[in-house]
Design a protein around this motif. Structure first.
Motif, mmCIF file in Angstrom:
data_model
loop_
_atom_site.group_PDB
_atom_site.id
_atom_site.type_symbol
_atom_site.label_atom_id
_atom_site.label_comp_id
_atom_site.label_asym_id
_atom_site.label_seq_id
_atom_site.Cartn_x
_atom_site.Cartn_y
_atom_site.Cartn_z
ATOM 1 N N ALA A 1 0.845 -1.188 0.000
ATOM 2 C CA ALA A 1 0.000 0.000 0.000
ATOM 3 C C ALA A 1 0.884 1.244 0.000
ATOM 4 C CB ALA A 1 -0.904 0.005 1.220
ATOM 5 N N TYR A 2 0.459 2.238 -0.764
ATOM 6 C CA TYR A 2 1.217 3.480 -0.893
ATOM 7 C C TYR A 2 0.294 4.648 -0.638
ATOM 8 C CZ TYR A 2 4.273 0.253 -3.312
ATOM 9 O OH TYR A 2 5.065 -0.813 -3.621
ATOM 10 N N LEU A 3 0.836 5.700 -0.069
ATOM 11 C CA LEU A 3 0.099 6.923 0.187
ATOM 12 C C LEU A 3 0.894 8.073 -0.414
ATOM 13 C CD1 LEU A 3 -2.231 8.371 1.727
ATOM 14 C CD2 LEU A 3 -0.668 8.518 3.674
ATOM 15 N N THR B 1 3.040 2.886 9.677
ATOM 16 C CA THR B 1 4.250 2.392 9.031
ATOM 17 C C THR B 1 4.936 1.413 9.969
ATOM 18 O OG1 THR B 1 5.667 4.157 9.902
ATOM 19 C CG2 THR B 1 4.600 4.558 7.774
ATOM 20 N N GLU B 2 5.883 0.668 9.437
ATOM 21 C CA GLU B 2 6.611 -0.322 10.246
ATOM 22 C C GLU B 2 7.496 0.352 11.295
ATOM 23 O OE1 GLU B 2 6.213 -3.589 10.159
ATOM 24 O OE2 GLU B 2 4.788 -3.470 8.507
ATOM 25 N N ASP B 3 8.039 1.535 10.994
ATOM 26 C CA ASP B 3 8.968 2.218 11.895
ATOM 27 C C ASP B 3 8.518 3.670 12.086
ATOM 28 O OD1 ASP B 3 11.087 3.148 13.358
ATOM 29 O OD2 ASP B 3 12.623 2.679 11.880
ATOM 30 N N PRO B 4 7.496 3.916 12.934
ATOM 31 C CA PRO B 4 6.949 5.267 13.065
ATOM 32 C C PRO B 4 7.929 6.298 13.624
ATOM 33 C CG PRO B 4 5.978 3.793 14.690
ATOM 34 C CD PRO B 4 6.817 2.943 13.770
ATOM 35 N N ASP B 5 8.994 5.873 14.300
ATOM 36 C CA ASP B 5 9.980 6.823 14.827
ATOM 37 C C ASP B 5 10.836 7.430 13.722
ATOM 38 O OD1 ASP B 5 9.110 6.424 17.424
ATOM 39 O OD2 ASP B 5 10.546 4.813 17.785
ATOM 40 N N ARG B 6 11.044 6.691 12.646
ATOM 41 C CA ARG B 6 11.860 7.182 11.528
ATOM 42 C C ARG B 6 11.043 7.409 10.261
ATOM 43 N NH1 ARG B 6 17.141 6.700 10.858
ATOM 44 N NH2 ARG B 6 16.833 5.815 8.813
ATOM 45 N N TYR B 7 9.793 7.053 10.312
ATOM 46 C CA TYR B 7 8.995 7.090 9.095
ATOM 47 C C TYR B 7 7.541 7.383 9.455
ATOM 48 C CZ TYR B 7 8.005 5.672 4.264
ATOM 49 O OH TYR B 7 7.652 5.648 2.934
ATOM 50 N N ALA B 8 7.284 8.599 9.907
ATOM 51 C CA ALA B 8 5.931 8.989 10.306
ATOM 52 C C ALA B 8 5.039 9.126 9.080
ATOM 53 C CB ALA B 8 5.982 10.318 11.057
ATOM 54 N N VAL B 9 3.788 8.723 9.212
ATOM 55 C CA VAL B 9 2.821 8.930 8.139
ATOM 56 C C VAL B 9 2.484 10.421 8.124
ATOM 57 C CG1 VAL B 9 0.512 8.390 7.287
ATOM 58 C CG2 VAL B 9 1.888 6.610 8.372
ATOM 59 N N LEU B 10 2.630 11.059 6.961
ATOM 60 C CA LEU B 10 2.376 12.488 6.833
ATOM 61 C C LEU B 10 0.890 12.770 7.004
ATOM 62 C CD1 LEU B 10 4.685 13.257 3.787
ATOM 63 C CD2 LEU B 10 5.241 13.377 6.220
ATOM 64 N N GLU B 11 0.572 13.746 7.837
ATOM 65 C CA GLU B 11 -0.813 14.122 8.107
ATOM 66 C C GLU B 11 -1.001 15.598 7.780
ATOM 67 O OE1 GLU B 11 -2.129 13.120 12.038
ATOM 68 O OE2 GLU B 11 -1.146 11.178 11.987
ATOM 69 N N PRO B 12 -2.168 15.980 7.253
ATOM 70 C CA PRO B 12 -2.431 17.377 6.916
ATOM 71 C C PRO B 12 -2.288 18.306 8.123
ATOM 72 C CG PRO B 12 -4.133 15.954 6.017
ATOM 73 C CD PRO B 12 -3.286 15.097 6.927
ATOM 74 N N GLN C 1 3.880 19.778 10.468
ATOM 75 C CA GLN C 1 5.166 20.030 9.824
ATOM 76 C C GLN C 1 6.086 18.835 10.054
ATOM 77 O OE1 GLN C 1 6.856 23.738 11.106
ATOM 78 N NE2 GLN C 1 5.121 24.932 10.371
ATOM 79 N N TYR C 2 6.848 18.475 9.004
ATOM 80 C CA TYR C 2 7.734 17.321 9.045
ATOM 81 C C TYR C 2 9.075 17.656 8.408
ATOM 82 C CZ TYR C 2 3.456 14.676 9.866
ATOM 83 O OH TYR C 2 2.282 14.206 10.384
ATOM 84 N N VAL C 3 10.082 16.895 8.798
ATOM 85 C CA VAL C 3 11.344 16.841 8.068
ATOM 86 C C VAL C 3 11.248 15.580 7.239
ATOM 87 C CG1 VAL C 3 13.840 16.539 8.240
ATOM 88 C CG2 VAL C 3 12.651 18.008 9.874
ATOM 89 N N VAL C 4 11.406 15.719 5.922
ATOM 90 C CA VAL C 4 11.272 14.585 5.016
ATOM 91 C C VAL C 4 12.548 14.450 4.205
ATOM 92 C CG1 VAL C 4 9.967 13.616 3.084
ATOM 93 C CG2 VAL C 4 8.777 14.952 4.834
ATOM 94 N N ALA D 1 10.817 10.361 7.423
ATOM 95 C CA ALA D 1 9.882 11.435 7.749
ATOM 96 C C ALA D 1 9.693 11.466 9.259
ATOM 97 C CB ALA D 1 8.544 11.213 7.052
ATOM 98 N N GLU D 2 9.912 12.639 9.832
ATOM 99 C CA GLU D 2 9.729 12.786 11.277
ATOM 100 C C GLU D 2 9.077 14.143 11.545
ATOM 101 O OE1 GLU D 2 13.504 14.644 13.697
ATOM 102 O OE2 GLU D 2 13.332 12.489 13.690
ATOM 103 N N PRO D 3 8.220 14.230 12.580
ATOM 104 C CA PRO D 3 7.616 15.522 12.899
ATOM 105 C C PRO D 3 8.696 16.568 13.189
ATOM 106 C CG PRO D 3 6.500 13.764 14.068
ATOM 107 C CD PRO D 3 7.724 13.155 13.439
ATOM 108 N N ALA D 4 8.475 17.792 12.721
ATOM 109 C CA ALA D 4 9.420 18.897 12.926
ATOM 110 C C ALA D 4 9.130 19.552 14.270
ATOM 111 C CB ALA D 4 9.324 19.887 11.778
ATOM 112 N N ASP D 5 9.386 18.830 15.347
ATOM 113 C CA ASP D 5 9.071 19.301 16.690
ATOM 114 C C ASP D 5 9.980 20.429 17.167
ATOM 115 O OD1 ASP D 5 7.011 17.448 16.845
ATOM 116 O OD2 ASP D 5 8.277 15.927 17.773
ATOM 117 N N ARG D 6 11.139 20.619 16.530
ATOM 118 C CA ARG D 6 12.097 21.652 16.939
ATOM 119 C C ARG D 6 11.809 23.001 16.291
ATOM 120 N NH1 ARG D 6 14.900 17.143 15.218
ATOM 121 N NH2 ARG D 6 15.845 15.937 16.851
ATOM 122 N N GLY D 7 10.808 23.083 15.444
ATOM 123 C CA GLY D 7 10.532 24.304 14.698
ATOM 124 C C GLY D 7 11.502 24.421 13.534
ATOM 125 N N LEU D 8 11.228 25.340 12.632
ATOM 126 C CA LEU D 8 12.019 25.463 11.408
ATOM 127 C C LEU D 8 13.488 25.758 11.696
ATOM 128 C CD1 LEU D 8 11.739 25.262 8.390
ATOM 129 C CD2 LEU D 8 11.141 27.684 8.329
#
Length: 118
Positions: A6-8, A43-54, A57-60, A80-87
């Motif tokens: 499956a792909y998104l 995803t299999e590894d949510p710490d290193r590969y977060a599913v992008l949500e509308p 912000q993420y680092v991809v 892909a990981e959430p951009a928790d540190r800000g830009l």
């Protein structure tokens, strides 16, 4: 879904490119699996590969494909990981990570293959 995989594909607005060149909007594809609730993915590894949500912000990191954002093109997400540190915080974190050598050197040998087995 294609052949059991499956792909998104998500339309992503580029706020800043930390490395390389990216169009204002890039279509990013990820491998996913059903996340239990209808319309939810995991995803299999949510710490290193977060599913992008509308709206988040993420680092991809892109593995392959086009990052130009032209119509009909897409990029494959490798990380892909959430951009928790800000830009600004993400830019500083990743510039430091790229400049700092790893604690252990990477080995080009493949340890999980028994060469004697042929």
């Amino acid at each position: 879904e294609d052949g059991g995989s499956a792909y998104l594909t998500t339309r992503v607005k580029t706020l800043a490119a930390l490395k390389g060149e990216f169009g204002d909007v890039v279509h990013v594809t990820q491998g996913v699996k059903n996340g239990g609730a209808p319309g939810r993915y995991a995803t299999e590894d949510p710490d290193r590969y977060a599913v992008l949500e509308p709206g988040r912000q993420y680092v991809v990191a892109v593995q392959s494909g086009s990052t130009a954002g032209t119509s009909g093109t897409e990029a494959w997400a490798w990380y892909a990981e959430p951009a928790d540190r800000g830009l600004t915080g993400e830019r500083e974190h990743w510039q430091e990570a790229i400049a700092t050598p790893p604690a252990t050197a990477a080995s080009s040998t493949c340890e999980d293959v028994d060469a004697s087995a042929g």
